[in-house]
Design an enzyme around this catalytic site. Structure first.
Site, mmCIF file in Angstrom:
data_model
loop_
_atom_site.group_PDB
_atom_site.id
_atom_site.type_symbol
_atom_site.label_atom_id
_atom_site.label_comp_id
_atom_site.label_asym_id
_atom_site.label_seq_id
_atom_site.Cartn_x
_atom_site.Cartn_y
_atom_site.Cartn_z
ATOM 1 C CG ASP A 67 -0.352 -0.429 2.415
ATOM 2 O OD1 ASP A 67 0.893 -0.312 2.758
ATOM 3 O OD2 ASP A 67 -0.980 -1.001 3.230
ATOM 4 C CG ASN A 137 -8.847 -1.643 12.212
ATOM 5 O OD1 ASN A 137 -7.860 -2.345 11.571
ATOM 6 N ND2 ASN A 137 -9.379 -0.573 11.505
ATOM 7 C CG HIS A 139 -5.861 -2.193 8.982
ATOM 8 N ND1 HIS A 139 -6.007 -0.862 9.514
ATOM 9 C CD2 HIS A 139 -4.450 -2.506 8.956
ATOM 10 C CE1 HIS A 139 -4.727 -0.495 9.837
ATOM 11 N NE2 HIS A 139 -3.921 -1.422 9.677
ATOM 12 C CD GLU A 144 -8.861 0.974 7.849
ATOM 13 O OE1 GLU A 144 -8.885 -0.067 8.724
ATOM 14 O OE2 GLU A 144 -8.295 1.920 7.972
HETATM 15 C C1 F6R Z 1 1.762 -1.562 6.068
HETATM 16 C C2 F6R Z 1 0.131 -1.999 6.079
HETATM 17 C C3 F6R Z 1 -0.476 -1.987 7.557
HETATM 18 C C4 F6R Z 1 0.113 -2.417 8.851
HETATM 19 C C5 F6R Z 1 -0.593 -2.461 10.143
HETATM 20 C C6 F6R Z 1 0.120 -2.323 11.056
HETATM 21 O O1 F6R Z 1 1.897 -1.535 4.859
HETATM 22 O O2 F6R Z 1 -0.312 -2.553 5.439
HETATM 23 O O3 F6R Z 1 -1.563 -3.055 7.473
HETATM 24 O O4 F6R Z 1 0.849 -3.570 8.590
HETATM 25 O O5 F6R Z 1 -1.143 -0.863 10.124
HETATM 26 O O6 F6R Z 1 0.966 -1.145 11.391
HETATM 27 P P1 F6R Z 1 2.221 -1.280 12.593
HETATM 28 O O7 F6R Z 1 3.163 -2.450 12.102
HETATM 29 O O8 F6R Z 1 2.903 0.014 12.473
HETATM 30 O O9 F6R Z 1 1.516 -1.647 13.825
#
Ligand code: F6R
Length: 245
Positions: A67, A137, A139, A144
Site C-alpha cells: 500500500d 482493528n 486490517h 479496513e
Molecule cells: C502497512 C500495512 C498495515 C500495517 C498495520 C500495522 O504496509 O499494510 O496493514 O501492517 O497498520 O502497522 P504497525 O506495524 O505500524 O503496527
C-alpha cells in the site's frame, strides 16, 4: 495456519527474516510482497544484515508493496516509498525496476491504477511470499473493516482508528492522509504463502479474532484462516488473549 509464539518482538521478527531468507535461498527469483509500519522494521534489519554477510541476494528478486498513501509526495519522509527506501531498498541489491508500490495519482479514483498494479503482479508470476502486519482493528494492507471483502488493488478511505494509529509518523493527526491505495484481500489470498507478524498488546484482540473468530469482513485478517499457507509470528503480548495450548 501455523502460529509461533516468541518471548519478544525481536525474536518474532527474526523468525520472519529466516522465512524470507529461506524463500530467497530456495527461489532466488522470488516475487516478494512487502509491508510498511513499525512491526516489520527489525525483520528488514535482519535481512539487510544477511545481505551484507553475503547470505541473501536480492539481484533477481521482484517486490510489490501492499500500500501507499494517496496525495503524498514520494519524497515526503512519511510516504511508504520513503519508508521502504530507508528501511530496506537502499541497503540491498534490488534492481530499481523490480520495485513496485501502488500509486493513485490525484484525480484517479484508483480504478485504473489498481488494475495496472494487479496486472503487474500477475505479469511477474504472482507473489510467492507476502509479509503482513495487522492493524489494531484487524486490517491487513489498508483493507479496513467493512461489510464485504475487497478483491483487487483499490483506493480506501482510512478509518479513524487507523488515522489515529498512524498519526505517530506525522507531525499531527491532521497531516495523516485520509486515503490510501492498497492491495485487496483477493490479492493477499492469491499469494502462495503469507507471513504475518504481530507484536505488542495492542494487537492481541485482533489476533484473537483472526485466529479464533468467524471469517468476517469486519475483521479483515480473519479470512487468512482459510489461506492454505499462513504463518503467524507473535510475541507474548500479541498472543496474550489466545487460549493456552
Ligand atoms: C502497512 C500495512 C498495515 C500495517 C498495520 C500495522 O504496509 O499494510 O496493514 O501492517 O497498520 O502497522 P504497525 O506495524 O505500524 O503496527
Amino acid at each position: 495456519m501455523q502460529i509461533h509464539i516468541y518471548e519478544t518482538a525481536e525474536q518474532a521478527c527474526r523468525a520472519a527474516a529466516f522465512l524470507f531468507a529461506a524463500q530467497l535461498t530456495r527461489k532466488p527469483e522470488s516475487v516478494l510482497g512487502l509491508a510498511t509500519g513499525s512491526t516489520p522494521v527489525p525483520c528488514y534489519r535482519d535481512l539487510i544484515a544477511y545481505h551484507q554477510q553475503g547470505l541473501v541476494d536480492f539481484s533477481r528478486v521482484t517486490t510489490f508493496n501492499l500500500d501507499e498513501y494517496c496525495g503524498i509526495d514520494y519524497q515526503n519522509p512519511c510516504s511508504y516509498h520513503a519508508f521502504m527506501e530507508e528501511n530496506l531498498f537502499r541497503h540491498v541489491n534490488l534492481r530499481a525496476e523490480a520495485i513496485h508500490l501502488p500509486d493513485a495519482p490525484r484525480g484517479d479514483d484508483g480504478g485504473a491504477s489498481g488494475r495496472a498494479y494487479d496486472a503487474a503482479i500477475e505479469a511477474a508470476g504472482g507473489i510467492d511470499l507476502q509479509l503482513l502486519g495487522i492493524g489494531r482493528n484487524g486490517h491487513i494492507g489498508f483493507n479496513e473493516p467493512a461489510d464485504a471483502f475487497t478483491y483487487g488493488t483499490h483506493v480506501v478511505n482510512l478509518s479513524q482508528n487507523t488515522i489515529d494509529a498512524n498519526a505517530r509518523f506525522f507531525d499531527s493527526v491532521d497531516d495523516v492522509p485520509r486515503q490510501a491505495i492498497s492491495m485487496g484481500i483477493g490479492n493477499i489470498m492469491a499469494c502462495r504463502s503469507v507471513v504475518l507478524i504481530a507484536t505488542g498488546e495492542s494487537k492481541a484482540e485482533a489476533i484473537l479474532r483472526t485466529v479464533h473468530g468467524p471469517i468476517d469482513p469486519h475483521v479483515p485478517a480473519s479470512i487468512l484462516s482459510v489461506h492454505p499457507s499462513v504463518t503467524i509470528l507473535l510475541d507474548r503480548e500479541a498472543a496474550s488473549l489466545l487460549p493456552a495450548r
